[in-house]
Every structure is written in C-alpha cells, then in structure tokens.
Scaffold this motif. Structure first.
Motif: not given
Length: 460
Positions: A24-26, A150-165, A228-233, A241-244
């Motif tokens: 969710q944080r991603h 090319l790696a696991a989607v969580k790597n993309f999520g971590e990159f974007e989390f810190w970039f966005a932060a 991205a939501a389709a690959e979330s938990q 939540s993200a849209v709201r």
C-alpha cells in the motif's frame, strides 16, 4: 454489445499470473509521485509566461477535470483491477477495438516519454560533467531502469517509493518556505503583498488558454497507479485508497506551487521561463544553491518518470496481448514479470532517443506531435467506459462499487464537456492544432486496426 465472455473474464485472467509484490505504501507514493515530473518543475514556466498569475486558475480548472477522470478510473479499477487499466475497461464497456486503440496509443505515448525523459536527464548530468556524450547517459539510464523492471515488481515499487518521497518532500519544503516568504517572516525577505498579482491576466483570454493547455498535460501520469494496483497485495483496497488520497494532495501541490511562484516572482521575469518557476522562486527567496538543488530534484523526477513509464508500458502491452489484442510474444512471463514487454518498451524508448539525433526535424517531430493529445483521448475512453460500465455494475455486481463517481452521471458528462472544450481550444491554437490532428489520426488508425482485429477474432 461486446462479447460478454471476452470482456468480463479475460481481464481478470490476464492479471492472475502477474506477481503481487507492491504494498500500500508503494501505491500511495506512486499515485503522488507519478504525476510530479519535469512538466511541473520546468514546463510550468511557459504557462506562467503566457497566463501570468491566472495560471493558478488554469491549474485549478484542469485539476478539477483530472480529479473527475481519476474518480471515474478509480471506480472502474476498484471494481475490476487489471494491469490493462482503462484499456481493459474500454474493452469491457465498448468492445475490443476500443481497448486496442486506447491501450496501444498509450503504449506509444509511454515509450516515447521514456526517451524524452532520458534526454532531459542526460542534459542535466552533462551540465555537471561537460564533454560527456548525452547518448551515453541515456543508454546508462535505460539499462538501469530496464534492469529494475526486469527484476521483481517490488524493486520497481521501492525505487518509485523513494523517488516519489524525495519529490514530495521537495515540493512540501518549497510550499512551506513560500508561505513564510509571502508572510514576510522568512529571514531576508519582505512580504510582497499583491504587487505581483495586479495584472492577473496580462495576455487576456488567449494567454489563459495557453496556460490551461499546458496545465492539462502537466497532470499526465496519474493513470500509472491503477496499472500498478493490479500487482498489489490487495488491489481493490489499494486502488481505492490511492485514488482517494492522491487527488486532493496533488491539487495542493500543483495549485499551491503556482500560487507561491506568481505571488513572489513577477510573472514576466525571464528567470521563470529560463530556469523554471521553482528555481526562480527559491533564488528570489535567497536560498543558497537553489539552482543545483532543484536540478537534483528535476533529475530525480525525470528518472522516476522513466522508471514508471517503462513499467506502465510493459504492463499495458502485457495486458493487451493477454486479452488477444497483440503479438503473443510480449505476454511471456518470467518470475511474474513480462520481461520481453519490458525490454521491448525500453528499446523503443531508446529508438526515440536515436531519432532525436538522426531525424530531429521530420520523424522525431512527427512522433512528438503524434503523442501530443493522447492523454486527452485516453481520458475520453475512460469517461465513456465509466458511463456504460456503471449501470452494468449496479445491475450485476453492486458490491464491486467500492469507489463511486460523484453525482453520476452528471459529473461524468461535465468531464466529457470539459474534454471537448479542450479539444476546441487545441484546434484554435496553431501549435496544438497539429498535435490534435496527429494524435487523432493515430487513434483513428488504431481504432480501425482494432476493429479489423475484432472482426477476425469473431470469425475465427
């Protein structure tokens, strides 16, 4: 009416084999950071130069339209999570030809944007390291972010989390400093009052129109969160939540930033267009190293956009092919990642970079014009799909309406009217008229190909 088997089950099946490594944080940070790019940090300067202080009105108007579009998209994506997002919804509501046209036109837009962002990032690094070739830096960035995707989607999520932060933190700090400077409590600054706001529309209605068009396209990027939501938990809760939470925060960032900039710095200052409104405002406030600080933030924004657009392009392509709307090779998965789609999208982005060097005045210029109005075309597909799907969901599965469009159907029609008005405004301006014709031509071509593909599938 579209074939019910194809449109009601396939999008769900398409996403079943993708991984679900995003948290969710991603999603929250992807929603916030995906729209905060170089268009805001630098491109908004041209809008201020045209509209003056009325750029705040332009961003407010386009912000309302974007909020309506995202609410519609959020409603459908919470009901039917899919990596195809609006393309899958258009197929479900209108037919395969609509999903084909919306999806592949957006794929072309994202791949081209990857190349443009790579060029912009390379120019910044080249400014720090003169003498190094731009193409080398673009190639390096492409390899890094292609590898990340090319790696696991969580790597993309971590990159974007810190970039966005970092981007969100930079804008938040800018707003705080700006408010303090406007109030006259920031050391070394005097409260400007309304001295820079007296000539509110210096170039009249035409200037406001140019500012409005610039602001509309600056908001592009929010759609990534529904992909991205389709690959979330928990896809349903994640997208809801993200849209709201993202909509009003982004409005504050955009409208607030423009309000701070035009209040503190004269709208006709050359620095606003030459350096961008953020650097010009920070330098006006006497912040040391403002130029280099913002260059770092802009570089991060560009790299973040590259990363997100490679991801979005690969998932859109994967979803289209899984739904029978493209070459099957792009749908091959490895470790829950459509790696061939990732590589293909990255390579096409680099081809766009090469075209900017080899054929800047014809093919590359034509390509830029072709993607100029794609985001508006996508928004029209979103609104039309929501109008059709909402009634169907209410009849067949009302429990899926976790997110509801406000004042349906009236606000959906208001949004469509707003989009039509923007098309008219684009037609009035010579520069954007070419983009309108080129993007419209591509959309019609893809719709025709999609319809032909649909007919062949029906016969087969």
């Amino acid at each position: 009416m579209p074939n019910s088997t194809t449109t009601e089950t396939t999008p769900q099946q398409a996403d079943g084999s993708l991984s679900h490594g995003l948290k969710q944080r991603h999603l929250s940070m992807i929603a916030l950071g995906g729209v905060i790019g170089a268009g805001l940090f630098v491109g908004s300067g041209a809008g201020i130069a045209a509209a003056g202080p009325s750029i705040v009105v332009a961003y407010a108007l386009s912000g309302v339209l974007v909020m309506l579009v995202m609410r519609m998209l959020g409603e459908m994506s919470a009901a039917y999570p899919s990596s195809g997002s609006f393309s899958a919804h258009a197929e479900r509501a209108i037919g395969p030809w609509a999903g084909f046209a919306a999806g592949w036109s957006f794929w072309v837009l994202l791949c081209t944007a990857v190349g443009l962002e790579g060029i912009g990032a390379a120019k910044i690094v080249q400014g720090w390291l003169p003498g190094t070739p731009q193409w080398m830096w673009v190639a390096l960035f492409m390899v890094v972010f292609c590898g990340t995707n090319l790696a696991a989607v969580k790597n993309f999520g971590e990159f974007e989390f810190w970039f966005a932060a970092l981007k969100v933190g930079a804008i938040s700090l800018f707003l705080v400093l700006g408010v303090l400077a406007i109030a006259g409590v920031l050391p070394g600054t005097d409260a400007p009052g309304t001295s820079n706001l007296t000539d509110f529309m210096p170039n009249g209605g035409d200037g406001l129109v140019i500012g409005l068009l610039a602001s509309v396209f600056a908001y592009g990027g929010l759609e990534t969160v529904t992909i991205a939501a389709a690959e979330s938990q928990d896809p349903v809760r994640g997208v809801a939540s993200a849209v709201r939470t993202a909509m009003w925060r982004i409005a504050v960032f955009y409208i607030g930033s423009m309000a701070v900039a035009v209040t503190l710095v004269p709208w006709d200052s050359e620095d606003v267009t030459a350096k961008g409104p953020y650097i010009a405002t920070l330098e006006h406030m006497g912040i040391p190293g403002a130029s280099q600080l913002m260059n770092v933030v802009i570089l991060v924004a560009l790299l973040s956009a590259m990363n997100a657009n490679i991801y979005g392009a690969s998932r859109i392509a994967f979803s289209l092919v899984e739904r029978g709307l493209g070459p099957k090779v792009l749908a091959r998965l490895s470790g829950g990642v459509p790696r061939i789609a990732v590589v293909t999208s990255s390579v096409l982005g680099f081809v766009c970079v090469l075209l900017s060097y080899w054929r800047p005045d014809d093919i590359f210029k034509w390509l830029l014009n072709m993607i100029g109005a794609v985001i508006l075309i996508v928004w029209i597909f979103i609104a039309a799909s929501q109008l059709l799907l909402r009634r169907r969901i209410e009849r067949e599965a009302p429990e899926r309406l976790v997110v509801r469009m406000w004042a349906f159907p009236w606000l959906t029609w208001v949004a469509l009217a707003g989009m039509a008005a923007i098309f008219v405004l684009m037609w009035r301006e010579p520069d954007t008229r070419t983009q309108l014709y080129s993007s419209g031509g591509m959309a019609l071509f893809l719709a025709a190909v999609g319809y032909g593909w649909q007919r062949l599938r029906a016969k087969g």
